[in-house]
Design a protein around this motif. Structure first.
Motif, PDB file in Angstrom:
ATOM      1  N   THR A 251       0.822  -1.220   0.000  1.00 44.54           N
ATOM      2  CA  THR A 251       0.000   0.000   0.000  1.00 44.54           C
ATOM      3  C   THR A 251       0.854   1.268   0.000  1.00 44.54           C
ATOM      4  O   THR A 251       0.333   2.357   0.225  1.00 44.54           O
ATOM      5  CB  THR A 251      -0.940   0.030   1.224  1.00 44.54           C
ATOM      6  N   GLU A 252       2.140   1.144  -0.267  1.00 46.14           N
ATOM      7  CA  GLU A 252       3.015   2.315  -0.241  1.00 46.14           C
ATOM      8  C   GLU A 252       2.600   3.332  -1.296  1.00 46.14           C
ATOM      9  O   GLU A 252       2.553   4.540  -1.031  1.00 46.14           O
ATOM     10  CB  GLU A 252       4.468   1.898  -0.466  1.00 46.14           C
ATOM     11  N   GLN A 253       2.260   2.849  -2.492  1.00 53.23           N
ATOM     12  CA  GLN A 253       1.836   3.763  -3.555  1.00 53.23           C
ATOM     13  C   GLN A 253       0.531   4.464  -3.175  1.00 53.23           C
ATOM     14  O   GLN A 253       0.362   5.654  -3.434  1.00 53.23           O
ATOM     15  CB  GLN A 253       1.660   3.002  -4.863  1.00 53.23           C
ATOM     16  N   GLN A 255      -0.499   5.069  -0.106  1.00 54.56           N
ATOM     17  CA  GLN A 255      -0.192   6.032   0.947  1.00 54.56           C
ATOM     18  C   GLN A 255       0.403   7.303   0.362  1.00 54.56           C
ATOM     19  O   GLN A 255       0.066   8.420   0.784  1.00 54.56           O
ATOM     20  CB  GLN A 255       0.791   5.416   1.953  1.00 54.56           C
ATOM     21  N   ASN A 256       1.273   7.161  -0.623  1.00 53.27           N
ATOM     22  CA  ASN A 256       1.844   8.335  -1.286  1.00 53.27           C
ATOM     23  C   ASN A 256       0.766   9.144  -1.997  1.00 53.27           C
ATOM     24  O   ASN A 256       0.795  10.383  -2.000  1.00 53.27           O
ATOM     25  CB  ASN A 256       2.909   7.903  -2.288  1.00 53.27           C
ATOM     26  N   LEU A 257      -0.182   8.444  -2.602  1.00 56.49           N
ATOM     27  CA  LEU A 257      -1.283   9.112  -3.289  1.00 56.49           C
ATOM     28  C   LEU A 257      -2.109   9.932  -2.297  1.00 56.49           C
ATOM     29  O   LEU A 257      -2.480  11.069  -2.561  1.00 56.49           O
ATOM     30  CB  LEU A 257      -2.158   8.068  -3.980  1.00 56.49           C
ATOM     31  N   ILE A 258      -2.369   9.353  -1.141  1.00 59.01           N
ATOM     32  CA  ILE A 258      -3.136  10.051  -0.100  1.00 59.01           C
ATOM     33  C   ILE A 258      -2.377  11.281   0.384  1.00 59.01           C
ATOM     34  O   ILE A 258      -2.944  12.375   0.524  1.00 59.01           O
ATOM     35  CB  ILE A 258      -3.444   9.098   1.068  1.00 59.01           C
ATOM     36  N   ASP A 259      -1.084  11.118   0.654  1.00 60.01           N
ATOM     37  CA  ASP A 259      -0.277  12.247   1.128  1.00 60.01           C
ATOM     38  C   ASP A 259      -0.226  13.365   0.086  1.00 60.01           C
ATOM     39  O   ASP A 259      -0.143  14.547   0.435  1.00 60.01           O
ATOM     40  CB  ASP A 259       1.145  11.781   1.446  1.00 60.01           C
ATOM     41  N   VAL A 418       6.356  13.344  -0.754  1.00 59.56           N
ATOM     42  CA  VAL A 418       5.766  12.941  -2.031  1.00 59.56           C
ATOM     43  C   VAL A 418       5.918  14.021  -3.089  1.00 59.56           C
ATOM     44  O   VAL A 418       5.637  13.793  -4.262  1.00 59.56           O
ATOM     45  CB  VAL A 418       4.270  12.578  -1.863  1.00 59.56           C
ATOM     46  N   ASN A 419       6.366  15.199  -2.683  1.00 57.82           N
ATOM     47  CA  ASN A 419       6.618  16.282  -3.630  1.00 57.82           C
ATOM     48  C   ASN A 419       8.107  16.552  -3.803  1.00 57.82           C
ATOM     49  O   ASN A 419       8.502  17.599  -4.323  1.00 57.82           O
ATOM     50  CB  ASN A 419       5.889  17.556  -3.175  1.00 57.82           C
ATOM     51  N   GLY A 420       8.939  15.613  -3.334  1.00 61.16           N
ATOM     52  CA  GLY A 420      10.376  15.685  -3.567  1.00 61.16           C
ATOM     53  C   GLY A 420      11.086  16.799  -2.834  1.00 61.16           C
ATOM     54  O   GLY A 420      12.068  17.344  -3.347  1.00 61.16           O
ATOM     55  N   ARG A 421      10.616  17.140  -1.616  1.00 62.54           N
ATOM     56  CA  ARG A 421      11.218  18.238  -0.863  1.00 62.54           C
ATOM     57  C   ARG A 421      11.999  17.712   0.343  1.00 62.54           C
ATOM     58  O   ARG A 421      11.627  16.715   0.955  1.00 62.54           O
ATOM     59  CB  ARG A 421      10.147  19.232  -0.427  1.00 62.54           C
ATOM     60  N   THR A 422      13.060  18.431   0.691  1.00 65.25           N
ATOM     61  CA  THR A 422      13.973  17.997   1.743  1.00 65.25           C
ATOM     62  C   THR A 422      13.432  18.314   3.129  1.00 65.25           C
ATOM     63  O   THR A 422      12.982  19.434   3.394  1.00 65.25           O
ATOM     64  CB  THR A 422      15.340  18.684   1.574  1.00 65.25           C
TER      65      THR A 422
END
Length: 443
Positions: A251-253, A255-259, A418-422
């Motif tokens: 469910t990792e994908q 969870q990323n979709l939800i975030d 999920v938006n590639g930020r540090t």
């Protein structure tokens, strides 16, 4: 001319008409396709612009990378196509109400639980009911009608509907009642059910749920069991408290979709569009969420403890703050970032003075610094909205440093990831923790 000649001429005319019509249709199709292509290109450019205003500019664009983009007029964000696979068919008339049998936990703890409700709605092919939240935590205690906050004041329902179909509480109540709602709880929750059902769901949310003797208790979380029990049910209320501790496979994908799609309400986004212009003159900034929970309850809210104990704790907290400030300002120098936004409770603003020893005060921004106008000054007393605003400000920062063991920081980090930020935890950027600072207090 003979009859045969007339027939040949007639057939030729018919063929010519068919060919002409085909060419016309093909031409119209090409024009329509080209129009749609350019419409998509233009829309994509606009949507990319809207996304940049929340998530920041493309790092490849070195000219604009240091500036905050202009406020977007449409708060909808163009997101990448769902990476989740095998999305099930979802029936709009099958509801899932995320039920909380435990009236405890701050705002962000409630949000984390609700994210589990989103996941279960997706996995069980149901429409998610958008339950309200409560202002709770810090100096505000208790789930009361006064502290009730509607879903649309917290998150963007339109964006969430890109993951699962959503429905309002009112839509749920029009269809579901105590006679046709299946309630599923986990071990140990039955004894709390009646109290929470009455105090929150009956009295405040006005949802009519069945009595305690009608609920179903499942011994363990088995997705197929939940699906089979509720297969023919229109209305389901599922406890989401214990789901925080359940690990779902593959469910990792999801969870990323939800975030990615669980984003702040449009009102919050519009406020932050204005306020970020006041931070560092619109240039990039580092955001730091500072709080020390180890002494808040005892020293700031007066719940137990004594003044002698508080004096001792405050001394240690001061030392923790100094160590943290040193680590954060060192990171700013390393990343060549001039300004910092300090997100902290009002009772923790002493950190501003500590940071000022290391960087100019003009480079430090807090909610008090950017909410000076009468337009937004009321936010200083609206702790619920102010918290959401500060989280969105931290989301847009070039770098985020979060507090350890904080659901507030966790929500920001999940959205940034999920938006590639540090993002960093404060404990991870401290080179060496002094012996007089217990690691358990750095939280």
């Amino acid at each position: 001319m003979s009859q045969r000649t007339y027939r040949v001429i007639f057939q030729g005319c018919v063929l010519l008409c068919i060919v002409s019509a085909s060419l016309y249709v093909h031409k119209q199709w090409l024009q329509g396709t080209e129009l749609m292509h350019w419409k998509n290109v233009i829309t994509g450019e606009k949507q990319q612009h809207f996304a940049q205003e929340r998530h920041g500019p493309d790092k490849k664009n070195s000219v604009e990378s240091a500036a905050v983009q202009e406020p977007r007029k449409n708060v909808q964000i163009k997101q990448k196509q769902s990476t989740a696979t095998n999305k099930p068919k979802i029936y709009s008339n099958r509801y899932l109400l995320p039920f909380r049998p435990n009236a405890a936990g701050g705002c962000n703890h409630q949000y984390w639980r609700f994210k589990r409700g989103i996941m279960m709605s997706y996995l069980t092919n149901r429409t998610l009911v958008m339950t309200p939240f409560f202002l709770h935590g810090g100096h505000v205690a208790g789930y009361t009608r006064e502290h009730l906050r509607p879903f649309n004041a917290t998150f963007d329902a339109d964006m969430l509907s890109k993951v699962v179909p959503v429905a309002t509480i009112e839509a749920f109540k029009r269809v579901c009642n105590r006679n046709n709602t299946k309630v599923i709880l986990w071990p140990g929750e039955r004894e709390r059910y009646d109290k929470i059902k009455k105090s929150i769901y009956t009295d405040m949310v006005e949802v009519d749920l069945p009595s305690e003797d009608k609920v179903i208790i499942l011994e363990q979380m088995q997705l197929d069991k939940v699906v089979s029990i509720t297969e023919n049910e229109t209305c389901v209320a599922l406890s989401i408290d214990e789901l925080l501790h359940v690990k779902f496979n593959n469910t990792e994908q999801l969870q990323n979709l939800i975030d990615k799609y669980l984003v702040p309400a449009p009102k919050v986004v519009r406020i932050v569009n204005d306020l970020t212009k006041k931070i560092c003159h619109g240039k990039q900034y580092l955001a730091y969420h500072w709080r020390n929970q180890s002494a808040e309850v005892v020293c700031f809210f007066g719940r137990g403890g004594n003044e002698k104990e508080c004096a001792s704790r405050r001394k240690v907290i001061r030392r923790v703050a100094e160590v943290s400030a040193e680590a954060v300002t060192d990171l700013m120098k390393k990343e060549q970032i001039e300004c910092i936004y300090l997100a902290c409770p009002l009772w923790a603003l002493e950190m501003v003075d500590i940071l000022s020893k290391r960087i100019p005060r003009a480079s430090i921004f807090t909610s008090g610094d950017i909410l000076g106008s009468t337009k937004y000054q009321t936010l200083l007393e609206d702790y619920y909205t102010l918290s959401l605003v500060e989280q969105e400000i931290c989301m847009r920062a070039a770098i985020f440093v979060g507090t350890v063991h904080s659901n507030w920081s966790g929500m920001v980090k999940a959205n940034r990831a999920v938006n590639g930020r540090t993002s960093h935890k404060i404990r991870d950027i401290i080179v060496k923790l002094p012996e007089d600072v217990p690691s358990g207090l750095l939280r």
